[in-house]
Design an enzyme around this catalytic site. Sequence first.
Site, PDB file in Angstrom:
ATOM      1  N   ALA A  66       3.648   3.287   2.128  1.00 48.23           N
ATOM      2  CA  ALA A  66       4.036   4.236   1.086  1.00 48.23           C
ATOM      3  C   ALA A  66       3.450   3.760  -0.235  1.00 48.23           C
ATOM      4  O   ALA A  66       3.202   2.559  -0.414  1.00 48.23           O
ATOM      5  CB  ALA A  66       5.553   4.277   0.994  1.00 48.23           C
ATOM      6  N   GLY A 111       4.468   2.169   6.363  1.00 50.19           N
ATOM      7  CA  GLY A 111       4.351   3.565   6.805  1.00 50.19           C
ATOM      8  C   GLY A 111       3.041   3.850   7.524  1.00 50.19           C
ATOM      9  O   GLY A 111       2.972   4.764   8.356  1.00 50.19           O
ATOM     10  N   GLU A 114       3.517   2.850  10.987  1.00 48.64           N
ATOM     11  CA  GLU A 114       4.449   3.818  11.582  1.00 48.64           C
ATOM     12  C   GLU A 114       3.745   5.138  11.916  1.00 48.64           C
ATOM     13  O   GLU A 114       4.031   5.751  12.942  1.00 48.64           O
ATOM     14  CB  GLU A 114       5.630   4.043  10.628  1.00 48.64           C
ATOM     15  CG  GLU A 114       6.516   2.802  10.541  1.00 48.64           C
ATOM     16  CD  GLU A 114       7.544   2.856   9.428  1.00 48.64           C
ATOM     17  OE1 GLU A 114       7.200   3.306   8.319  1.00 48.64           O
ATOM     18  OE2 GLU A 114       8.700   2.461   9.666  1.00 48.64           O
ATOM     19  N   GLU A 134       7.686  -4.685   4.958  1.00 48.62           N
ATOM     20  CA  GLU A 134       8.796  -4.247   4.101  1.00 48.62           C
ATOM     21  C   GLU A 134       9.764  -5.376   3.770  1.00 48.62           C
ATOM     22  O   GLU A 134      10.326  -5.429   2.678  1.00 48.62           O
ATOM     23  CB  GLU A 134       9.565  -3.087   4.752  1.00 48.62           C
ATOM     24  CG  GLU A 134       8.823  -1.761   4.765  1.00 48.62           C
ATOM     25  CD  GLU A 134       7.921  -1.582   5.977  1.00 48.62           C
ATOM     26  OE1 GLU A 134       7.589  -2.579   6.650  1.00 48.62           O
ATOM     27  OE2 GLU A 134       7.548  -0.427   6.247  1.00 48.62           O
TER      28      GLU A 134
HETATM   29  N1  CO8 Z   1       1.017   1.395  -2.653  1.00 49.46           N
HETATM   30  C1  CO8 Z   1       0.286   1.573  -3.769  1.00 49.46           C
HETATM   31  N2  CO8 Z   1      -0.897   0.946  -4.013  1.00 49.46           N
HETATM   32  C2  CO8 Z   1      -1.354   0.128  -3.069  1.00 49.46           C
HETATM   33  C3  CO8 Z   1      -0.647  -0.108  -1.859  1.00 49.46           C
HETATM   34  C4  CO8 Z   1       0.596   0.580  -1.666  1.00 49.46           C
HETATM   35  N3  CO8 Z   1       1.314   0.455  -0.554  1.00 49.46           N
HETATM   36  N4  CO8 Z   1      -1.368  -0.985  -1.128  1.00 49.46           N
HETATM   37  C5  CO8 Z   1      -2.459  -1.289  -1.824  1.00 49.46           C
HETATM   38  N5  CO8 Z   1      -2.468  -0.626  -3.007  1.00 49.46           N
HETATM   39  C6  CO8 Z   1      -3.479  -0.678  -4.070  1.00 49.46           C
HETATM   40  C7  CO8 Z   1      -3.354  -1.946  -4.894  1.00 49.46           C
HETATM   41  O1  CO8 Z   1      -2.338  -1.834  -5.856  1.00 49.46           O
HETATM   42  C8  CO8 Z   1      -4.735  -2.051  -5.487  1.00 49.46           C
HETATM   43  O2  CO8 Z   1      -4.824  -1.138  -6.550  1.00 49.46           O
HETATM   44  P1  CO8 Z   1      -5.533  -1.587  -7.949  1.00 49.46           P
HETATM   45  O3  CO8 Z   1      -6.971  -1.881  -7.570  1.00 49.46           O
HETATM   46  O4  CO8 Z   1      -5.370  -0.402  -8.819  1.00 49.46           O
HETATM   47  O5  CO8 Z   1      -4.821  -2.815  -8.403  1.00 49.46           O
HETATM   48  C9  CO8 Z   1      -5.636  -1.510  -4.376  1.00 49.46           C
HETATM   49  O6  CO8 Z   1      -4.776  -0.758  -3.503  1.00 49.46           O
HETATM   50  C10 CO8 Z   1      -6.300  -2.606  -3.577  1.00 49.46           C
HETATM   51  O7  CO8 Z   1      -5.279  -3.488  -3.127  1.00 49.46           O
HETATM   52  P2  CO8 Z   1      -5.328  -5.059  -3.383  1.00 49.46           P
HETATM   53  O8  CO8 Z   1      -6.049  -5.369  -4.650  1.00 49.46           O
HETATM   54  O9  CO8 Z   1      -3.930  -5.563  -3.248  1.00 49.46           O
HETATM   55  O10 CO8 Z   1      -6.243  -5.497  -2.160  1.00 49.46           O
HETATM   56  P3  CO8 Z   1      -6.147  -6.858  -1.320  1.00 49.46           P
HETATM   57  O11 CO8 Z   1      -7.318  -6.836  -0.406  1.00 49.46           O
HETATM   58  O12 CO8 Z   1      -5.960  -8.010  -2.217  1.00 49.46           O
HETATM   59  O13 CO8 Z   1      -4.794  -6.707  -0.445  1.00 49.46           O
HETATM   60  C11 CO8 Z   1      -3.187  -5.580   0.957  1.00 49.46           C
HETATM   61  C12 CO8 Z   1      -4.669  -5.679   0.510  1.00 49.46           C
HETATM   62  C13 CO8 Z   1      -2.796  -6.810   1.724  1.00 49.46           C
HETATM   63  C14 CO8 Z   1      -3.077  -4.335   1.868  1.00 49.46           C
HETATM   64  C15 CO8 Z   1      -2.271  -5.419  -0.282  1.00 49.46           C
HETATM   65  O14 CO8 Z   1      -2.775  -4.357  -1.063  1.00 49.46           O
HETATM   66  C16 CO8 Z   1      -0.836  -5.097   0.048  1.00 49.46           C
HETATM   67  O15 CO8 Z   1      -0.085  -5.994   0.426  1.00 49.46           O
HETATM   68  N6  CO8 Z   1      -0.425  -3.812  -0.121  1.00 49.46           N
HETATM   69  C17 CO8 Z   1       0.948  -3.401   0.058  1.00 49.46           C
HETATM   70  C18 CO8 Z   1       1.239  -3.240   1.519  1.00 49.46           C
HETATM   71  C19 CO8 Z   1       2.701  -2.913   1.743  1.00 49.46           C
HETATM   72  O16 CO8 Z   1       3.606  -3.656   1.409  1.00 49.46           O
HETATM   73  N7  CO8 Z   1       2.921  -1.747   2.362  1.00 49.46           N
HETATM   74  C20 CO8 Z   1       4.231  -1.333   2.762  1.00 49.46           C
HETATM   75  C21 CO8 Z   1       4.796  -0.489   1.705  1.00 49.46           C
HETATM   76  S1  CO8 Z   1       6.512  -0.165   2.020  1.00 49.46           S
HETATM   77  C22 CO8 Z   1       6.501   1.160   3.050  1.00 49.46           C
HETATM   78  O17 CO8 Z   1       5.501   1.630   3.500  1.00 49.46           O
HETATM   79  C23 CO8 Z   1       7.823   1.787   3.379  1.00 49.46           C
HETATM   80  C24 CO8 Z   1       8.878   1.562   2.334  1.00 49.46           C
HETATM   81  C25 CO8 Z   1       8.668   2.454   1.116  1.00 49.46           C
HETATM   82  C26 CO8 Z   1       9.584   2.115  -0.023  1.00 49.46           C
HETATM   83  C27 CO8 Z   1       8.849   1.753  -1.303  1.00 49.46           C
HETATM   84  C28 CO8 Z   1       9.866   1.280  -2.353  1.00 49.46           C
HETATM   85  C29 CO8 Z   1       9.285   0.775  -3.644  1.00 49.46           C
END
Ligand code: CO8
Length: 260
Positions: A66, A111, A114, A134
């Site tokens: 998400a 997500g 999922e 999460e």
């Molecule tokens: N949401 C929004 N932006 C994201 C997300 C995300 N889930 N994942 C990545 N991005 C963005 C980053 O913010 C970044 O943007 P910017 O360049 O503007 O800073 C861009 O994508 C590239 O990401 P990274 O710079 O972090 O790239 P890396 O190669 O260093 O890392 C990762 C890649 C490991 C995928 C890292 O981006 C990460 O950990 N992302 C989050 C993954 C995550 O936790 N997903 C689960 C989300 S929770 C969910 O899906 C269900 C619950 C929803 C509730 C939310 C409540 C707040």
Amino acid sequence: MKVHENLVETRQDGVAVLRIDRESALGALSRGMVEALGEYLARLRSDDEVRVLVLTGTGRGFIAGADINEYSGVGRTAFDDYQKLSRGVFDQLAALPQPTIAAVNGYALGGGFEVALCCDFIVASTAARFGLPEVSLGLLPGGGGTVRLARAVGARVTKELVLTGRRVKPDEAHRLGLLTALVEPDELVPRAVELATTIAGQAPLAVREGKRLVDDGLETGLAAALTREQQVLSWLYTTDDAREGVAAFLEKRSAVFRGH
Ligand code: CO8
């Protein structure tokens, strides 16, 4: 065709490929994307032109979950609204009459994992990464992660992934039985489309009923599921496509199925 600013569809030979086009956020799902996906799936289910759906992403992201920016700091009511929306759309995807294939090119987290688990098949590239991170946010999966993953690979593996948030590489996902195929990045969409085209070439009624039988059979007792299987076969036996399929075999030619 653009279904949404971040969702692009292409079609060929009964196969629709829907690409999540939001590389800058690694495919993270905004509310608008989830809504548009729901509307798209609602149209698709009654679209006889499309026999199989392939879902894929762009660059390093399949769907990195998400959109965390969009949902951080919102109140509980808005958060629950979002949960309700995604529950509905994920259920729509899982219950789509047409078979679905997730072609996972990169991060499939939260997500995103999922969404892949809602699909009938997962084809992954060597660059794919799966995970339910999460717990590291102080949260838990809310789109079926604890449920659909447990049904796919069992409770122990699921608990480990849910409680650690560990990322899984595709060779491990393959060993766990999650993948239909594991291929090099360049081969990902072609391999998924090849699988889709093979399925799209089979008798449409048999394909739809076959998907439904397997899914419903998991929700039903054994005896009822076995009875239902024979009822469906008995009905299929009366269809034009079954007559054509058997005749084509006996006449040593390819069958031409018409979906009735
Ligand atoms: N949401 C929004 N932006 C994201 C997300 C995300 N889930 N994942 C990545 N991005 C963005 C980053 O913010 C970044 O943007 P910017 O360049 O503007 O800073 C861009 O994508 C590239 O990401 P990274 O710079 O972090 O790239 P890396 O190669 O260093 O890392 C990762 C890649 C490991 C995928 C890292 O981006 C990460 O950990 N992302 C989050 C993954 C995550 O936790 N997903 C689960 C989300 S929770 C969910 O899906 C269900 C619950 C929803 C509730 C939310 C409540 C707040």
